[in-house]
Design an enzyme around this catalytic site. Structure first.
Site, short mmCIF file in Angstrom:
data_model
loop_
_atom_site.label_atom_id
_atom_site.label_comp_id
_atom_site.label_asym_id
_atom_site.label_seq_id
_atom_site.Cartn_x
_atom_site.Cartn_y
_atom_site.Cartn_z
N ARG A 188 -12.47 25.84 -32.67
CA ARG A 188 -12.90 24.52 -32.17
C ARG A 188 -12.09 24.08 -30.95
NH1 ARG A 188 -13.96 20.73 -37.14
NH2 ARG A 188 -14.89 19.47 -35.48
N ASP A 246 -21.61 12.93 -38.26
CA ASP A 246 -21.47 13.94 -39.31
C ASP A 246 -22.68 14.03 -40.23
OD1 ASP A 246 -18.95 14.59 -38.42
OD2 ASP A 246 -17.95 13.12 -39.71
N LYS A 275 -18.85 21.45 -34.22
CA LYS A 275 -18.32 20.91 -35.48
C LYS A 275 -17.85 22.10 -36.34
CE LYS A 275 -18.72 16.58 -34.62
NZ LYS A 275 -17.51 15.78 -34.49
C1 S3P Z 1 -13.71 11.93 -37.19
C2 S3P Z 1 -14.42 11.84 -36.02
C3 S3P Z 1 -15.62 12.61 -35.74
C4 S3P Z 1 -16.20 13.27 -36.99
C5 S3P Z 1 -15.14 13.86 -37.87
C6 S3P Z 1 -14.14 12.79 -38.30
C7 S3P Z 1 -12.50 11.12 -37.36
O1 S3P Z 1 -15.28 13.63 -34.82
O2 S3P Z 1 -17.11 14.25 -36.64
O3 S3P Z 1 -15.71 14.42 -39.03
O4 S3P Z 1 -12.02 10.98 -38.50
O5 S3P Z 1 -11.99 10.61 -36.36
P1 S3P Z 1 -15.29 13.35 -33.24
O6 S3P Z 1 -14.41 12.22 -33.04
O7 S3P Z 1 -14.77 14.56 -32.56
O8 S3P Z 1 -16.72 13.08 -32.93
#
Ligand code: S3P
Length: 743
Positions: free
Chosen positions: A425, A619, A646
């Site tokens: 990632r 998500d 993801k």
């Molecule tokens: C999250 C932010 C999201 C989400 C992840 C949890 C967080 O990611 O997809 O499961 O806890 O800040 P991104 O901020 O990269 O979109």
């Protein structure tokens, strides 16, 4: 007593454990003064001759000289010695112990109050052997072994931190438990096996011609009875001290023996084989997963698959597991706060547990989780210790990116690693802005993990985020807590704001300008411990929202779901599709909005998803695509390239799976088009992505034949009791384990 380096340590009881502590502390710091008392004059003399102990003598003489007193004596002796020690120790000195029972001190006839024992932080090293006496002491007995602290309400964070540091100096991994749970667990895992070893030798001893029996006994007897060579005085003490918990587990054991006796008497071959087989498998799992765990990265297990039968119903009232994002943040902020934070509703999933382990590795004492409850003894913003090994973030992008910000600003170096999926990632999205704050971070090839971080002094920046990512925003705000001046993030679209809310809950000022889309902190202030009640995770609730939305006759209530406006994209989109969702009992819990959601079936229709909803439902798309497959007409999503990076490439993973089920799907670089219709069955690969696995489980409610889903073990990262809850509401899913090695 933050720095324990030059403190005088008194060891009371110089047996194998006490002697090993003395040897280990001396090895770690040869200048440290260690004094000791014991009734065994020879052991004392030997320790003095070895240069380990500098002075020996009577308890009353040595006690006032010590800064830290370690009681390395049997559990009942701890109670006997405490009055004298409390009487003669210096008022600022600390006490810890090694006993394998923890509650009796507060419940026995000599019981003490937590206030009287304010300077006593109980500890139990899970190390040792059947050998006893100073002669068996070694200097590395505690290295990489677990030591359980059971701090109590009378202890201060400083006392707990000092005792944590002491055990850490011996190389131990310091865990935390409540004393009641500790005693229950130890009764089952340690005390019971010792009792059985003593009992089997005792039974053979009492047989006629026992000499003959022992003569013919072989490896099996030697293995099983090894523990019966343990110190008799010590173990009789342990059983008396922990009688209530032992009695309970002993009753279960006796019942099990009686069941086996009946099965043997009735020649129930199959029943015996089944029980033995299950026990054999459980033991093998214990050995490979817990006792001699392989390197974590080799443990990514594809060993779990789900089998989903078509049909089923969705009815009832359930509460889903705690919010993953909030759970991570509760550990991070509580660890660097001043004071003791209590967390309830914590998600006991693998991702959040890896975050707990990371902060433990950095010297934070964390008690629990036990039924979602944790107590975190904050070490303050500058109190984290250098990790002794790379910090393993498992499957969690959130943990890695948030910790990158925090660790970039520490006075020590660190390394962050993760599992196969996390290792692919993108991390430049945090590494680059952090570098412009002055951070020193190396990523792996093409900006992926591992991250090697050299702690640096940081300067605040204003960062216009190219993507609406709460992880990037939170990473920079955490770095900003330490940076000189202001750190400000500007997001292109609203994304989850748990970090901002929680920072404010910890008394840290965050300036939010909704119009500008900015969040800003000024470095240098402190965080104050607080209480956190983690709401149910709307990302987990989403599977059940869709399940009820697509199943005729459904009527489901989801209690206590977090409905933070930056997370409710799934509710907005399902409503756009025509879903019947009612929200009630709306309230604020610890700064986060929470509600009960009731959802009943109504035929859905396809929609064009508005881009503004993407970060709010980031998500939830895998399961939303299942809703789209059951809707009338087309659903179109564009502008969602993020879904490709993801836990899996979620656009491709979902398209492949839906294709197998016979759904018409078209993918784009940044989106997907799904045409609703009939769904068949088939074999699906979840690509190790928890949300793909759960989404296709939900699809089973409307599929015409069964769906088999491979690589589901990672469901445990976010929703450990998914299968149970899904079954409870009427979904027809079962999980199968296979013991296939994965490395
Ligand atoms: C999250 C932010 C999201 C989400 C992840 C949890 C967080 O990611 O997809 O499961 O806890 O800040 P991104 O901020 O990269 O979109």
């Amino acid at each position: 007593m933050k720095d324990i380096n030059n403190k005088v340590v008194l060891i009371v009881g110089l047996g194998m454990i006490g002697g090993s502590i003395a040897r280990g502390l001396k090895k770690a710091n040869p200048k440290r003064q260690i004094i000791a008392c014991d009734t065994d004059i020879q052991a004392l003399q030997q320790a003095v001759d070895d240069g380990v102990v500098s002075r020996s003598g009577e308890l009353a003489t040595l006690c006032p000289l010590a800064d830290i007193i370690i009681l390395a004596v049997p559990p009942l002796t701890v109670c006997e010695l405490l009055p004298e020690i409390l009487n003669c120790m210096a008022p600022s000195s600390l006490i810890t112990d090694v006993a394998s029972v923890k509650s009796h001190i507060f419940t026995s006839s000599e019981k003490f109050t937590e206030q009287e024992l304010a300077n006593f932080v109980p500890a139990h090293p899970i190390a040792g052997s059947e050998k006893s006496g100073y002669a068996a002491a070694v200097d590395d007995l505690f290295e990489q072994r677990n030591v359980i602290l059971t701090p109590h309400a009378g202890n201060s964070t400083d006392s707990v931190a000092a005792i944590n540091a002491l055990w850490r100096e011996l190389g131990a991994n310091v865990l935390g438990m409540t004393r009641v749970r500790h005693d229950e667990v130890l009764a089952a895992t340690s005390h019971l096996p010792h009792l059985l070893a003593y009992a089997i030798v005792d039974v053979l001893l009492k047989q006629e011609q026992s000499e003959d029996i022992f003569r013919y006994a072989a490896g099996g007897f030697a293995d099983f009875s090894r523990l019966a060579s343990s110190d008799a005085r010590m173990w009789s003490d342990i059983f008396v001290a922990n009688s209530a918990a032992v009695e309970k587990v002993l009753d279960d054991y006796i019942q099990s023996l009686l069941d086996f006796k009946t099965a043997i008497k009735k020649h129930e071959h199959e029943k015996l084989e089944k029980s033995f087989g299950a026990a054999k498998q459980a033991r093998e799992n214990f050995i490979t997963q817990h006792f001699k765990p392989k390197k974590q990265e080799e443990m990514i297990s594809n060993q779990l698959s789900f089998s989903v039968q078509p049909g089923g119903q969705v009815a009832g009232s359930i509460r889903v597991a705690g919010d993953k994002s909030i759970s991570h943040r509760s550990i991070i902020l509580a660890s660097i706060a001043n004071g003791i934070t209590r967390v309830t509703g914590f998600l006991e999933g693998e991702d959040a547990l890896n975050t707990v382990a990371a902060f433990r590795e950095m010297g934070v004492t964390i008690v629990g989780p036990e039924n979602g409850e944790l107590t975190i003894y904050g070490v303050g913003k500058n109190g984290l210790q250098a990790p002794r090994k790379p910090l393993y973030m498992g499957n969690s992008g959130t943990a890695m990116r948030l910790l990158a910000g925090l660790l970039a600003a520490q006075s020590f170096d660190s390394e962050l690693t993760g599992d196969e999926s996390l290792t692919e990632r993108p991390m430049n999205r945090v590494a680059q802005p952090l570098r412009s704050m002055g951070a020193n971070i190396d990523t792996g090839e093409s900006g992926t993990p591992p991250l090697a971080i050299r702690g640096s002094k940081l300067k605040g920046i204003t960062y216009e985020m190219p993507i609406a990512s709460a992880q990037v925003k939170s990473c920079l705000l955490l770095a900003g807590l330490y940076a000189e001046g202001e750190t400000k993030t500007i997001e292109p679209a609203p994304c989850r704001d748990h970090t901002e809310r929680m920072l404010q809950g910890f008394g840290y000022e965050v300036v939010i300008d909704e119009e500008e889309g900015s969040s800003a902190v000024i470095g240098g202030a402190d965080l104050k411990a607080t209480q956190i009640d983690v709401p149910g995770d709307i990302s987990s609730a989403a599977f059940f929202l869709v399940a009820a939305a697509i199943t005729p006759g459904s009527d489901l209530t989801l209690q206590h779901v977090g409905v933070n406006p930056t997370r409710i994209g799934i509710i907005n989109l399902l409503r756009d599709m025509g879903a019947n969702i009612e929200s009630s009992n709306e309230r604020l819990v610890g700064g986060e909005p929470v509600a009960d959601l009731r959802i009943r079936y109504r035929q859905l229709k396809g929609i064009v998803i508005s881009e503004a909803q993407i970060p709010l439902a980031i998500d939830e798309f895998p399961v939303l695509f299942v809703a789209a497959a059951c809707a009338e007409g087309e659903t179109l999503l564009r502008g969602a390239k993020e879904l490709r990076v993801k836990e899996s490439d979620r656009l491709d993973a979902m398209a492949q799976g839906l294709n197998i089920l016979g759904v018409a799907v078209e993918t784009f670089d940044d989106g997907i088009k799904i045409t609703g219709g009939q769904m068949g069955g088939g074999a699906i690969n979840s690509f190790g992505d928890h949300r793909i696995a759960m989404a296709f489980t939900v699809a089973g409610l409307r599929s015409e034949s069964s769906i088999d889903i491979a690589n589901c073990a990672n469901v445990a990262t976010s929703f450990p009791n998914f299968v149970e809850l899904a079954s409870e509401v009427g979904m027809r899913v079962s999980a199968q384990k296979s013991l296939k090695a994965t490395s």
